[in-house]
Design a protein around this motif. Structure first.
Motif, mmCIF file in Angstrom:
data_model
loop_
_atom_site.group_PDB
_atom_site.id
_atom_site.type_symbol
_atom_site.label_atom_id
_atom_site.label_comp_id
_atom_site.label_asym_id
_atom_site.label_seq_id
_atom_site.Cartn_x
_atom_site.Cartn_y
_atom_site.Cartn_z
ATOM 1 N N TYR A 164 29.235 42.544 48.235
ATOM 2 C CA TYR A 164 30.472 42.925 48.299
ATOM 3 C C TYR A 164 31.228 42.722 49.563
ATOM 4 C CZ TYR A 164 29.712 45.716 43.915
ATOM 5 O OH TYR A 164 29.451 46.165 42.663
ATOM 6 N N HIS A 165 30.807 41.812 50.346
ATOM 7 C CA HIS A 165 31.515 41.496 51.424
ATOM 8 C C HIS A 165 31.722 42.773 52.472
ATOM 9 C CE1 HIS A 165 31.969 37.845 49.749
ATOM 10 N NE2 HIS A 165 32.683 38.158 48.886
ATOM 11 N N ARG A 170 37.137 42.592 43.795
ATOM 12 C CA ARG A 170 36.953 43.244 45.082
ATOM 13 C C ARG A 170 37.305 44.564 45.069
ATOM 14 N NH1 ARG A 170 37.012 39.157 49.050
ATOM 15 N NH2 ARG A 170 37.218 37.027 47.923
ATOM 16 N N PRO A 185 32.423 40.726 43.894
ATOM 17 C CA PRO A 185 33.270 39.488 44.327
ATOM 18 C C PRO A 185 32.515 38.285 44.774
ATOM 19 C CG PRO A 185 33.602 41.299 45.747
ATOM 20 C CD PRO A 185 32.549 41.776 44.737
#
Lengths: 363, 318
Positions: free
Chosen positions: B111-112, B83, A206
């Motif tokens: 990938y946060h 996500r 993402p």
């Protein structure tokens, strides 16, 4: 992202060497190559008048430092074969009646035969020859020669020495080099990721596009700025080019110019996706226009009108004004505000296009 | 699509199609993967497995058809899809010039993964990949089997509900492959849905359900055991003193669908069981081939695959 790129760069010795050595190499090669021809003119002399006057004239040539005397000729027949080869670029012929005419108060002629196969060089050689003859004539006049001018040299030249003087070349080179190095380096780094398949992995995360592009750009912007400093210092140090402007202004405008060029590199690599292709495209869209159309090599004012219009699209054109202005003229923001603004536009455009062109999609 | 997908469906494809020029890589493929399932994609190279996975992971836009992953449309909501998935591509795609730890840190950022969880996730990946004592090694120097486990670990750093693996074990030795699958089982035990493509038959057996692909088309979809049971032709294994000659003879016999060498034996698929039992020994004897044994066997997945491809009317593309 930027940290990862910086770590990778540090480990990638080859790219690092390329990043730092390329500008130095280009600067030295171009700096010398372009001025080399006019420093060391290989000269032969056919002196048919072994007099004091003739020797004085030849000494004037020698003293200028631009000529190296290779051989003394005995007969006019030797001239042809000599010029046919590559050993000699200029043959000076002093006619038998040279000193006799001078002493008699009549104009004497010096014949200069130049290898014209390289028109540019030939022109410069003729120009130097004429300048020396002229100064010799002045000296002779001061010493009491009665004729004006005592020695003449016939030459039909258009004279463009300024363009090829080192002081103009080096600041221009800095601009051209920045364009090439910046676009080349970034186009390589992203194309490499496509080739190795890591970009695919990246695209499946993402992560934001701007994040990838900025992460790629920042470390290279750092390298680019170091390159700017290195080439500027080299220019001043090796080539004795003056730097009269404000260093901070120079670095600031360079940073904007680099950002634009780096962005262009990203666009190229996003389109090419292979390192080889990316390099070739980068070469064509940055090197050639920056080299030929920026006013670096050929004066824009002598180009055909359509080409002149085209040069307005070449960012290097404006950056060259900046570098030349700052190196040679020492001008400040008051003279460079337009170029400065254009640099900022270029940076914004480069960055925007880079982010737009970078797609997280394959095929 | 996303609105209609029931809650227990993790991945759905409807008439998914991708055309490259005049070549149709994926041809109207439809299926649904249940939550927590290990869904296998089996087929030869060029069958369209990778293209399908790339469409589902939002890397490639479909030419037509629709798909949803974790309830999000793969076209319109591809960032939301990204996500919610982990993806491991065919190519080894970690950075070879980064150390193990640097790779993990980099992907944590991509990938946060929340900062406070990063250390714990890193230690977990190091442990499952067996790299705790090699964390400062350059990734490029590791053996392939370990690299692949590290890549899998990096793909699940953010604990995604769905994991896409595109031929994750190609080129890996059988032992490492087995360990890799242990890791996949560990993940599914935690509820992760795994979508995996392979061309290894024995790996296909590990999947809960299996989709067979050939030439861009889905030719069968079921649990491995049921795929084998559903094979409609009787299959015999023959042991003779001249396998090559046997195959050549059988291929010209009426009622024989397929004859091929399997090691030193010959497998033959026939139309009629009783007829085959009578005709084949007689024919071999006639031609002077000594028959040491003829037993009906349960088809392997490979047999099923070959049969299904023939039934679908096309040989596998090389």
């Amino acid at each position: 992202m930027a940290r990862k790129e910086a770590i990778q760069l540090r480990r990638d010795t080859r790219s690092l060497i390329l990043a730092f050595l390329l500008p130095v190499l280009l600067l030295v090669i171009f700096g010398y190559a372009i001025s080399w021809d006019v420093r060391d003119i290989r000269t032969a002399v056919l002196n048919q008048d072994q007099s004091a006057h003739a020797r004085e004239l030849l000494d004037a040539f020698r003293a200028s430092g631009y000529f190296t005397f290779r051989s003394d000729l005995a007969r006019a027949q030797e001239i042809g074969p000599l010029l046919d080869g590559v050993g000699v670029q200029l043959v000076l012929v002093i006619p038998p009646d040279f000193s006799a005419r001078l002493n008699a108060g009549r104009p004497a002629a010096l014949q200069a035969i130049v290898d014209g196969s390289d028109a540019n060089t030939a022109t410069i050689i003729l120009a130097y020859t004429r300048a020396i003859v002229l100064s010799y004539s002045l000296d002779a006049q001061l010493q009491g020669a009665r004729v004006n001018p005592p020695v003449t040299l016939e030459s039909r030249v258009w004279y463009n020495e300024e363009l090829l003087s080192r002081n103009m070349i080096v600041p221009g080179l800095v601009a051209v080099i920045m364009m090439i190095v910046a676009a080349m380096l970034t186009s390589l780094t992203i194309a490499r990721e496509w080739e190795r398949g890591t970009m695919e992995q990246l695209a499946a995360t993402p992560v934001a596009r701007a994040e990838v592009v900025l992460g790629k750009l920042l470390p290279y912007l750092g390298i680019g700025l170091v390159d700017v400093v290195v080439s500027a210092v080299l220019g001043v140090w090796i080539f004795d080019v003056p730097f009269r402007g404000n260093v901070l202004l120079f670095m600031g405008l360079s940073a904007f110019f680099l950002t634009g060029a780096l962005g262009l590199g990203v666009v190229i690599s996003a389109l090419a996706r292979s390192q080889l292709l990316a390099t070739q495209i980068a070469m064509i869209v940055t090197f050639l226009p920056a080299y030929l159309l920026s006013g670096f090599m050929y004066a824009i004012s002598v180009m055909p009108a359509p080409l002149q219009l085209l040069t307005y699209l070449i960012p290097a054109r404006y950056f060259i004004v900046v570098t030349r202005g700052l190196f040679l003229k020492g001008v400040g923001p008051e003279a460079l505000w337009l170029q400065g603004l254009l640099m900022i536009v270029f940076a914004a455009l480069g960055l925007g296009l880079a982010i737009r062109s970078f797609r997280k999609e394959l095929g | 699509m996303s609105a209609q997908a029931p809650n227990d469906i993790a991945v759905a494809a409807q008439e998914l199609t991708r055309v490259f020029g005049s070549f149709t890589a994926v041809d109207r493929v439809s299926f649904a993967v249940r939550r927590g399932e290990i869904f296998g994609f089996l087929g030869p190279n060029g069958a369209g497995k990778t293209t399908t996975i790339k469409m589902l992971t939002g890397l490639l836009a479909p030419s037509s058809g629709r798909g949803s992953v974790a309830g999000y449309d793969i076209g319109a909501q591809s960032e939301m899809v990204k996500r919610n998935i982990g993806y491991m591509s065919q190519l080894f795609s970690l950075y070879a010039d980064l150390t193990v730890e640097e790779n993990i840190a980099f992907f944590s950022g991509l990938y946060h993964v929340p900062r406070e969880k990063r250390a714990a996730r890193r230690d977990w990946v190091l442990e499952v990949a067996g790299l705790t004592d090699r964390r400062t090694r350059l990734t490029g120097e590791l053996p392939l089997g370990i690299k692949q486990r590290l890549a899998l670990g990096c793909a699940v750093l953010h604990e995604p509900p769905i994991l896409f693996l595109d031929e994750p074990t190609s080129g890996v030795d059988p032992l490492s492959r087995r360990r890799f699958w242990d890791l996949i089982y560990t993940l599914t035990a935690g509820g992760t849905t795994v979508f995996v493509s392979t061309h290894y038959m024995e790996e296909a057996e590990y999947c809960h359900r299996l989709a067979l692909m050939n030439r861009g088309k889905l030719i069968a979809l079921d649990a491995p055991a049921r795929l084998r049971a559903a094979a409609t032709e009787p299959l015999f294994e023959l042991k003779t003193d001249d396998s090559l000659k046997t195959v050549k003879l059988l291929q010209r016999m009426a009622g024989v669908r397929e004859a091929a060498m399997y090691g030193r034996a010959v497998h033959v698929a026939v139309a009629d069981r009783a007829q085959a039992r009578a005709e084949i020994p007689r024919r071999l004897k006639q031609e002077g081939v000594a028959l040491h044994g003829m037993d009906e066997i349960a088809p392997s997945l490979e047999d099923v695959f070959v049969f299904r491809v023939r039934e679908a009317g096309g040989a596998p593309v090389d």
